[in-house]
Design a protein around this motif. Structure first.
Motif, PDB file in Angstrom:
ATOM      1  N   ALA A   7     -16.115  -6.354 -18.052  1.00 17.03           N
ATOM      2  CA  ALA A   7     -17.055  -6.938 -17.084  1.00 17.03           C
ATOM      3  C   ALA A   7     -17.858  -8.080 -17.684  1.00 17.03           C
ATOM      4  CB  ALA A   7     -18.009  -5.858 -16.561  1.00 17.03           C
ATOM      5  N   LEU A   8     -17.906  -8.169 -19.012  1.00 14.25           N
ATOM      6  CA  LEU A   8     -18.746  -9.174 -19.664  1.00 14.25           C
ATOM      7  C   LEU A   8     -18.385 -10.621 -19.282  1.00 14.25           C
ATOM      8  CD1 LEU A   8     -21.015  -9.846 -21.622  1.00 14.25           C
ATOM      9  CD2 LEU A   8     -19.353  -9.688 -23.498  1.00 14.25           C
ATOM     10  N   PRO A   9     -17.092 -11.012 -19.297  1.00 10.92           N
ATOM     11  CA  PRO A   9     -16.780 -12.394 -18.891  1.00 10.92           C
ATOM     12  C   PRO A   9     -17.247 -12.720 -17.477  1.00 10.92           C
ATOM     13  CG  PRO A   9     -14.891 -11.376 -19.969  1.00 10.92           C
ATOM     14  CD  PRO A   9     -15.889 -10.280 -19.728  1.00 10.92           C
ATOM     15  N   LEU A  10     -17.227 -11.723 -16.594  1.00 13.34           N
ATOM     16  CA  LEU A  10     -17.685 -11.959 -15.222  1.00 13.34           C
ATOM     17  C   LEU A  10     -19.197 -12.171 -15.185  1.00 13.34           C
ATOM     18  CD1 LEU A  10     -15.511  -9.263 -13.428  1.00 13.34           C
ATOM     19  CD2 LEU A  10     -15.210 -11.746 -13.337  1.00 13.34           C
ATOM     20  N   MET A  11     -19.929 -11.447 -16.024  1.00 14.04           N
ATOM     21  CA  MET A  11     -21.374 -11.649 -16.095  1.00 14.04           C
ATOM     22  C   MET A  11     -21.711 -13.050 -16.623  1.00 14.04           C
ATOM     23  SD  MET A  11     -22.591  -8.038 -17.756  1.00 14.04           S
ATOM     24  CE  MET A  11     -22.013  -6.460 -17.135  1.00 14.04           C
ATOM     25  N   LEU A  12     -20.889 -13.543 -17.534  1.00 16.48           N
ATOM     26  CA  LEU A  12     -21.142 -14.850 -18.148  1.00 16.48           C
ATOM     27  C   LEU A  12     -20.539 -16.001 -17.362  1.00 16.48           C
ATOM     28  CD1 LEU A  12     -20.404 -13.913 -21.872  1.00 16.48           C
ATOM     29  CD2 LEU A  12     -22.638 -14.112 -20.761  1.00 16.48           C
ATOM     30  N   TRP A  13     -19.729 -15.699 -16.369  1.00 15.07           N
ATOM     31  CA  TRP A  13     -19.021 -16.716 -15.589  1.00 15.07           C
ATOM     32  C   TRP A  13     -20.024 -17.592 -14.847  1.00 15.07           C
ATOM     33  CZ3 TRP A  13     -15.980 -15.252 -10.559  1.00 15.07           C
ATOM     34  CH2 TRP A  13     -15.368 -16.397 -10.042  1.00 15.07           C
ATOM     35  N   PRO A  14     -20.071 -18.881 -15.169  1.00 18.03           N
ATOM     36  CA  PRO A  14     -21.023 -19.767 -14.487  1.00 18.03           C
ATOM     37  C   PRO A  14     -20.563 -20.089 -13.077  1.00 18.03           C
ATOM     38  CG  PRO A  14     -19.669 -21.043 -15.994  1.00 18.03           C
ATOM     39  CD  PRO A  14     -19.281 -19.600 -16.187  1.00 18.03           C
ATOM     40  N   ARG A  15     -21.369 -19.724 -12.106  1.00 19.36           N
ATOM     41  CA  ARG A  15     -21.037 -19.973 -10.701  1.00 19.36           C
ATOM     42  C   ARG A  15     -22.117 -20.856 -10.104  1.00 19.36           C
ATOM     43  NH1 ARG A  15     -20.581 -15.189 -12.191  1.00 19.36           N
ATOM     44  NH2 ARG A  15     -22.554 -14.492 -11.307  1.00 19.36           N
ATOM     45  N   ARG A  16     -21.694 -21.932  -9.522  1.00 14.33           N
ATOM     46  CA  ARG A  16     -22.652 -22.886  -8.954  1.00 14.33           C
ATOM     47  C   ARG A  16     -22.878 -22.634  -7.460  1.00 14.33           C
ATOM     48  NH1 ARG A  16     -23.621 -22.915 -13.346  1.00 14.33           N
ATOM     49  NH2 ARG A  16     -23.365 -24.534 -14.915  1.00 14.33           N
ATOM     50  N   ALA A  17     -21.777 -22.467  -6.722  1.00 16.71           N
ATOM     51  CA  ALA A  17     -21.899 -22.245  -5.273  1.00 16.71           C
ATOM     52  C   ALA A  17     -22.306 -20.800  -5.014  1.00 16.71           C
ATOM     53  CB  ALA A  17     -20.571 -22.556  -4.585  1.00 16.71           C
ATOM     54  N   ARG A  18     -23.260 -20.621  -4.138  1.00 15.50           N
ATOM     55  CA  ARG A  18     -23.732 -19.279  -3.812  1.00 15.50           C
ATOM     56  C   ARG A  18     -22.906 -18.704  -2.663  1.00 15.50           C
ATOM     57  NH1 ARG A  18     -28.215 -17.896  -6.300  1.00 15.50           N
ATOM     58  NH2 ARG A  18     -28.561 -16.161  -4.879  1.00 15.50           N
ATOM     59  N   LEU A  19     -22.499 -17.457  -2.826  1.00 16.53           N
ATOM     60  CA  LEU A  19     -21.710 -16.770  -1.812  1.00 16.53           C
ATOM     61  C   LEU A  19     -22.612 -15.773  -1.104  1.00 16.53           C
ATOM     62  CD1 LEU A  19     -18.969 -16.139  -0.494  1.00 16.53           C
ATOM     63  CD2 LEU A  19     -18.604 -14.447  -2.300  1.00 16.53           C
ATOM     64  N   ASN A  41     -30.572 -18.671 -11.803  1.00 17.90           N
ATOM     65  CA  ASN A  41     -29.632 -19.256 -10.856  1.00 17.90           C
ATOM     66  C   ASN A  41     -28.440 -18.333 -10.606  1.00 17.90           C
ATOM     67  OD1 ASN A  41     -31.065 -21.709 -10.573  1.00 17.90           O
ATOM     68  ND2 ASN A  41     -30.245 -22.420 -12.524  1.00 17.90           N
ATOM     69  N   GLU A  42     -28.537 -17.101 -11.102  1.00 16.46           N
ATOM     70  CA  GLU A  42     -27.424 -16.166 -11.003  1.00 16.46           C
ATOM     71  C   GLU A  42     -27.082 -15.842  -9.554  1.00 16.46           C
ATOM     72  OE1 GLU A  42     -24.429 -14.623 -12.014  1.00 16.46           O
ATOM     73  OE2 GLU A  42     -25.641 -14.677 -13.826  1.00 16.46           O
ATOM     74  N   ASP A  43     -25.800 -15.954  -9.244  1.00 18.24           N
ATOM     75  CA  ASP A  43     -25.302 -15.621  -7.911  1.00 18.24           C
ATOM     76  C   ASP A  43     -24.488 -14.337  -8.033  1.00 18.24           C
ATOM     77  OD1 ASP A  43     -24.223 -15.512  -5.395  1.00 18.24           O
ATOM     78  OD2 ASP A  43     -22.687 -17.014  -5.801  1.00 18.24           O
ATOM     79  N   THR A  44     -24.981 -13.271  -7.460  1.00 23.76           N
ATOM     80  CA  THR A  44     -24.298 -11.985  -7.583  1.00 23.76           C
ATOM     81  C   THR A  44     -23.442 -11.658  -6.371  1.00 23.76           C
ATOM     82  OG1 THR A  44     -26.249 -10.847  -6.702  1.00 23.76           O
ATOM     83  CG2 THR A  44     -26.085 -11.041  -9.098  1.00 23.76           C
ATOM     84  N   GLY A  45     -23.344 -12.573  -5.402  1.00 23.44           N
ATOM     85  CA  GLY A  45     -22.564 -12.297  -4.204  1.00 23.44           C
ATOM     86  C   GLY A  45     -21.100 -12.059  -4.503  1.00 23.44           C
ATOM     87  N   LEU A  46     -20.476 -12.990  -5.226  1.00 19.55           N
ATOM     88  CA  LEU A  46     -19.070 -12.850  -5.571  1.00 19.55           C
ATOM     89  C   LEU A  46     -18.855 -11.662  -6.497  1.00 19.55           C
ATOM     90  CD1 LEU A  46     -16.185 -13.843  -5.456  1.00 19.55           C
ATOM     91  CD2 LEU A  46     -16.711 -15.459  -7.302  1.00 19.55           C
ATOM     92  N   LEU A  47     -19.768 -11.471  -7.442  1.00 21.07           N
ATOM     93  CA  LEU A  47     -19.648 -10.330  -8.346  1.00 21.07           C
ATOM     94  C   LEU A  47     -19.724  -9.019  -7.574  1.00 21.07           C
ATOM     95  CD1 LEU A  47     -21.685 -11.242 -11.556  1.00 21.07           C
ATOM     96  CD2 LEU A  47     -19.281 -11.627 -11.016  1.00 21.07           C
ATOM     97  N   GLY A  48     -20.521  -9.007  -6.515  1.00 19.15           N
ATOM     98  CA  GLY A  48     -20.609  -7.813  -5.683  1.00 19.15           C
ATOM     99  C   GLY A  48     -19.275  -7.489  -5.033  1.00 19.15           C
ATOM    100  N   LEU A  49     -18.585  -8.500  -4.547  1.00 22.38           N
ATOM    101  CA  LEU A  49     -17.275  -8.282  -3.933  1.00 22.38           C
ATOM    102  C   LEU A  49     -16.257  -7.806  -4.963  1.00 22.38           C
ATOM    103  CD1 LEU A  49     -16.982 -11.333  -1.497  1.00 22.38           C
ATOM    104  CD2 LEU A  49     -17.572  -8.963  -0.948  1.00 22.38           C
ATOM    105  N   ILE A  50     -16.314  -8.379  -6.164  1.00 22.28           N
ATOM    106  CA  ILE A  50     -15.419  -7.944  -7.235  1.00 22.28           C
ATOM    107  C   ILE A  50     -15.711  -6.493  -7.604  1.00 22.28           C
ATOM    108  CG2 ILE A  50     -14.770  -8.301  -9.651  1.00 22.28           C
ATOM    109  CD1 ILE A  50     -15.318 -11.288  -9.225  1.00 22.28           C
ATOM    110  N   ALA A  51     -16.995  -6.145  -7.665  1.00 18.14           N
ATOM    111  CA  ALA A  51     -17.386  -4.770  -7.985  1.00 18.14           C
ATOM    112  C   ALA A  51     -16.867  -3.801  -6.932  1.00 18.14           C
ATOM    113  CB  ALA A  51     -18.909  -4.666  -8.096  1.00 18.14           C
ATOM    114  N   ILE A  52     -16.960  -4.189  -5.670  1.00 15.67           N
ATOM    115  CA  ILE A  52     -16.459  -3.339  -4.585  1.00 15.67           C
ATOM    116  C   ILE A  52     -14.955  -3.114  -4.731  1.00 15.67           C
ATOM    117  CG2 ILE A  52     -16.002  -3.275  -2.099  1.00 15.67           C
ATOM    118  CD1 ILE A  52     -18.723  -4.706  -1.731  1.00 15.67           C
TER     119      ILE A  52
END
Length: 223
Positions: A186-198, A8-19
């Motif tokens: 970066a570890l807390p961001l990987m573990l951050w539970p995100r429900r809504a998909r961006l 269920n991992e949503d990497t959309g928000l993480l992608g923006l943070i990475a950018i």
């Protein structure tokens, strides 16, 4: 044992943070070398991209098309990487590292271990951003998928090893904190539970890398 919500991992928000972290890092490297805090922020970027590739390897319908996109983007980005960040022509940008990571994963998944070996050996002979450690990180994150304790322990240990001989940020007695070790942030961001998909437009997700390098190069021409 607690499982990470991998599928269920949503990497959309993480992608923006990475950018955002990547841009901070490159601005610091190009214009503000004394602003160490920008480089510390930048240590978060590559692990999040590596995490995105590890997740993408599980979700993609055709890994060959995924690999081709990384290859094309890497070729497009290479001139901007060289001119914007003052790298040599024979030093490949981070897309080459991520591509090798994807190939290493697929080699294990399809039991084509020669492919994994080739992906790990490539940065040993050709200089790439983050080198073989970057490829190993992508493979490691994929390997500990779905297992939160393993992810935490393995990633933290890897970051300590990764710090190696990078710049010392802080030392007290026998304890020394090095720049690349800050990638553990970066570890807390990987573990951050995100429900809504961006949903991030593909043009933004793929275009941010060459675009910001081109902008840095142009800024250098006028400063």
């Amino acid at each position: 044992m607690k499982k990470h919500s991998w599928m269920n991992e949503d990497t959309g928000l993480l992608g923006l943070i990475a950018i955002a972290c990547m841009i901070c890092d490159h601005i610091g490297a190009a214009f503000f070398r004394q602003a160490v805090w920008l480089r510390v922020i930048g240590r978060v970027a590559f692990p999040l991209y590596a995490w995105g590739v590890a997740v993408g390897a599980e979700h993609t319908r055709d890994w060959r098309r995924y690999a081709l996109r990384l290859l094309i983007l890497g070729v497009i980005s290479q001139p901007f990487y060289m001119f914007g960040m003052n790298h040599r022509f024979n030093q490949l940008n981070v897309l080459a590292t991520l591509l090798c990571g994807l190939l290493a994963i697929e080699g294990v998944k399809e039991k084509k271990y020669w492919l994994t070996a080739a992906a790990l050996l490539f940065p040993c002979f050709v200089t790439t951003d983050y080198g073989v450690c970057g490829v190993l990180l992508v493979l490691l994150l994929w390997g500990v998928r779905g297992n939160t304790p393993a992810l935490c322990l393995c990633y933290a240990a890897f970051c300590i090893f990764w710090g190696g001989k990078t710049s010392v940020l802080w030392t007290r007695g026998a304890v020394t904190l090095r720049l690349q070790t800050c990638a553990v942030l970066a570890l807390p961001l990987m573990l951050w539970p995100r429900r809504a998909r961006l949903k991030v437009p593909r043009a933004v997700a793929y275009g941010a890398y060459p675009a910001h390098l081109a902008a840095i190069w142009l800024m250098k021409q006028f400063l």
